[in-house]
Scaffold this active site. Structure first.
Site, PDB file in Angstrom:
ATOM      1  N   ASP A   1      -2.185  -0.667  -2.976  1.00 25.71           N
ATOM      2  CA  ASP A   1      -2.138   0.741  -2.545  1.00 25.71           C
ATOM      3  C   ASP A   1      -1.601   0.865  -1.116  1.00 25.71           C
ATOM      4  O   ASP A   1      -1.790  -0.029  -0.297  1.00 25.71           O
ATOM      5  CB  ASP A   1      -3.556   1.331  -2.634  1.00 25.71           C
ATOM      6  CG  ASP A   1      -3.525   2.857  -2.624  1.00 25.71           C
ATOM      7  OD1 ASP A   1      -2.443   3.448  -2.812  1.00 25.71           O
ATOM      8  OD2 ASP A   1      -4.606   3.452  -2.426  1.00 25.71           O
TER       9      ASP A   1
ATOM     10  N   TRP B   1       2.998   3.618   4.038  1.00 27.27           N
ATOM     11  CA  TRP B   1       3.814   2.641   4.782  1.00 27.27           C
ATOM     12  C   TRP B   1       5.172   3.261   5.113  1.00 27.27           C
ATOM     13  O   TRP B   1       5.663   3.148   6.237  1.00 27.27           O
ATOM     14  CB  TRP B   1       3.984   1.383   3.926  1.00 27.27           C
ATOM     15  CG  TRP B   1       4.709   0.255   4.608  1.00 27.27           C
ATOM     16  CD1 TRP B   1       4.143  -0.775   5.300  1.00 27.27           C
ATOM     17  CD2 TRP B   1       6.139   0.051   4.641  1.00 27.27           C
ATOM     18  NE1 TRP B   1       5.126  -1.619   5.766  1.00 27.27           N
ATOM     19  CE2 TRP B   1       6.355  -1.135   5.378  1.00 27.27           C
ATOM     20  CE3 TRP B   1       7.231   0.737   4.137  1.00 27.27           C
ATOM     21  CZ2 TRP B   1       7.623  -1.649   5.625  1.00 27.27           C
ATOM     22  CZ3 TRP B   1       8.505   0.247   4.384  1.00 27.27           C
ATOM     23  CH2 TRP B   1       8.693  -0.942   5.118  1.00 27.27           C
TER      24      TRP B   1
ATOM     25  N   HIS C   1       7.738   1.803  -1.980  1.00 26.79           N
ATOM     26  CA  HIS C   1       7.622   1.105  -3.269  1.00 26.79           C
ATOM     27  C   HIS C   1       8.538  -0.113  -3.306  1.00 26.79           C
ATOM     28  O   HIS C   1       8.180  -1.153  -3.852  1.00 26.79           O
ATOM     29  CB  HIS C   1       7.942   2.056  -4.425  1.00 26.79           C
ATOM     30  CG  HIS C   1       6.943   3.176  -4.548  1.00 26.79           C
ATOM     31  ND1 HIS C   1       5.588   2.950  -4.538  1.00 26.79           N
ATOM     32  CD2 HIS C   1       7.096   4.519  -4.670  1.00 26.79           C
ATOM     33  CE1 HIS C   1       4.942   4.106  -4.651  1.00 26.79           C
ATOM     34  NE2 HIS C   1       5.838   5.082  -4.726  1.00 26.79           N
TER      35      HIS C   1
ATOM     36  N   LEU D   1       0.374 -19.804 -13.996  1.00 29.12           N
ATOM     37  CA  LEU D   1      -0.337 -18.570 -13.651  1.00 29.12           C
ATOM     38  C   LEU D   1      -0.207 -17.526 -14.766  1.00 29.12           C
ATOM     39  O   LEU D   1       0.876 -17.308 -15.303  1.00 29.12           O
ATOM     40  CB  LEU D   1       0.261 -17.993 -12.355  1.00 29.12           C
ATOM     41  CG  LEU D   1      -0.244 -16.606 -11.940  1.00 29.12           C
ATOM     42  CD1 LEU D   1      -1.680 -16.659 -11.435  1.00 29.12           C
ATOM     43  CD2 LEU D   1       0.655 -15.996 -10.859  1.00 29.12           C
TER      44      LEU D   1
HETATM   45  C1  IPE Z   1      -4.266   3.304  -7.612  1.00 25.15           C
HETATM   46  O1  IPE Z   1      -3.658   3.865  -6.517  1.00 25.15           O
HETATM   47  C2  IPE Z   1      -3.237   2.963  -8.655  1.00 25.15           C
HETATM   48  C3  IPE Z   1      -2.285   1.928  -8.292  1.00 25.15           C
HETATM   49  C4  IPE Z   1      -2.299   1.182  -7.227  1.00 25.15           C
HETATM   50  C5  IPE Z   1      -1.239   1.687  -9.257  1.00 25.15           C
HETATM   51  P1  IPE Z   1      -3.576   5.462  -6.323  1.00 25.15           P
HETATM   52  O2  IPE Z   1      -2.868   5.691  -5.050  1.00 25.15           O
HETATM   53  O3  IPE Z   1      -3.010   6.083  -7.543  1.00 25.15           O
HETATM   54  O4  IPE Z   1      -5.122   5.841  -6.224  1.00 25.15           O
HETATM   55  P2  IPE Z   1      -5.838   7.140  -5.648  1.00 25.15           P
HETATM   56  O5  IPE Z   1      -5.140   8.332  -6.252  1.00 25.15           O
HETATM   57  O6  IPE Z   1      -5.682   7.130  -4.164  1.00 25.15           O
HETATM   58  O7  IPE Z   1      -7.260   6.999  -6.062  1.00 25.15           O
HETATM   59  C1  IPE Z   2       0.548   2.381  -4.481  1.00 21.68           C
HETATM   60  O1  IPE Z   2       0.963   3.047  -3.345  1.00 21.68           O
HETATM   61  C2  IPE Z   2       1.610   2.337  -5.541  1.00 21.68           C
HETATM   62  C3  IPE Z   2       1.344   3.176  -6.731  1.00 21.68           C
HETATM   63  C4  IPE Z   2       0.269   3.875  -6.942  1.00 21.68           C
HETATM   64  C5  IPE Z   2       2.388   3.210  -7.744  1.00 21.68           C
HETATM   65  P1  IPE Z   2       0.915   4.618  -3.238  1.00 21.68           P
HETATM   66  O2  IPE Z   2       2.185   5.180  -3.757  1.00 21.68           O
HETATM   67  O3  IPE Z   2      -0.322   5.141  -3.878  1.00 21.68           O
HETATM   68  O4  IPE Z   2       0.838   4.829  -1.664  1.00 21.68           O
HETATM   69  P2  IPE Z   2      -0.074   5.845  -0.873  1.00 21.68           P
HETATM   70  O5  IPE Z   2      -1.474   5.627  -1.318  1.00 21.68           O
HETATM   71  O6  IPE Z   2       0.419   7.218  -1.223  1.00 21.68           O
HETATM   72  O7  IPE Z   2       0.143   5.506   0.558  1.00 21.68           O
HETATM   73 MG    MG Z   3      -2.193   5.449  -3.221  1.00 23.22          MG
END
Ligand code: IPE
Ligand code: IPE
Ligand code: MG
Length: 234
Positions: free
Chosen positions: A18, A23, A35, A129
């Site tokens: 996450d 970032w 991403h 793995l």
């Molecule tokens: C959780 O992250 C899902 C993934 C890392 C794929 P999110 O960014 O979707 O989670 P919330 O919405 O902050 O709980």
């Molecule tokens: C995790 O990073 C990746 C996915 C959920 C696909 P986020 O896209 O949730 O990044 P933040 O949480 O918005 O910073």
């Molecule tokens: Mg997130």
């Protein structure tokens, strides 16, 4: 550090990757750049896990809830995934990594499904793995899908042990360690059944900045934990 825990490598590590969006935002860039960098961090984590002998690595890549994001972001994430698989398949094979996708596959777009099934098939004989990528995954959906299978089969005699057989991957042991980056202290519908006794590790580091050093810190934290599973220490 307890002597018995010294050098203990968790068999199964699960990661909620996450913080990609934040970032990018911190750098004044569109979220998708986060991403892209996140995919590089995933590659580092995969290679590190394979090098140090972790047996199972589960990465949360896309949740069923993530469909609620803007279409361009969702499309970008899937495009990145397809590119990543096509690019890295030979390296996965070289490293003897067995790749599987965890989640509801039926509602994935056709081209994604073909790509992931091809990668699964190609790496199915690999014995190194076990890399599990959670895609269109949610813990509640997995439990509901298990219950549906049980009901359809008319099974009445249900226990914790046989319930497990109806989860997506019954052969995969529960995670020993869950890592979540980006400072959020929540599970976000990940592996709800399997995390019952998992050690949880949360770090402020945003996923694209998560490197081998950060992975090691999480492993050290794991090694300092005493897992009691409800018992007491004698
Ligand atoms: C959780 O992250 C899902 C993934 C890392 C794929 P999110 O960014 O979707 O989670 P919330 O919405 O902050 O709980
Ligand atoms: C995790 O990073 C990746 C996915 C959920 C696909 P986020 O896209 O949730 O990044 P933040 O949480 O918005 O910073
Ligand atoms: Mg997130």
């Amino acid at each position: 550090m307890k002597p018995e825990n010294l050098y203990k490598i968790p068999k199964h590590v699960a990661i909620i990757m996450d913080g990609n969006g934040r970032w990018a935002k911190k750098r004044g860039l569109p979220r998708v750049f986060g991403h892209k960098e996140g995919a590089k961090a995933a590659e580092k984590a995969i290679n590190f896990a394979s090098d140090i002998g972790i047996e199972y690595l589960t990465l949360f890549a896309f949740s069923t809830e993530n469909w609620a994001r803007p279409e361009e972001e969702v499309n970008f994430i899937f495009k990145l995934l397809v590119e990543y698989i096509n690019d890295k398949l030979s390296s996965l094979l070289e490293r003897n990594i067995n790749l599987r996708f965890l989640g509801r596959k039926d509602s994935l777009p056709e081209n994604i499904l073909l790509t992931i099934e091809h990668a699964e098939k190609e790496t199915s004989k690999c014995t190194g793995l076990n890399l599990i990528v959670a895609l269109n995954y949610s813990g509640r959906a997995e439990i509901v899908d298990a219950v549906k299978k049980i009901v359809n089969k008319g099974i009445l005699d249900i226990s914790e042990e046989n319930f497990r057989n109806f989860l997506y991957f019954p052969d995969v042991p529960d995670p020993d360690l869950l890592i979540r980056t980006s400072g959020e202290i929540r599970i976000s519908n990940f592996l709800l059944w399997q995390l019952a006794y998992t050690e949880l590790y949360f770090t402020e580091v945003l996923w694209p900045d998560f490197d081998e050093r950060e992975f090691l810190k999480a492993l050290y934290a794991f090694q300092s934990r005493e897992r009691r599973f409800g018992r007491i220490k004698l």
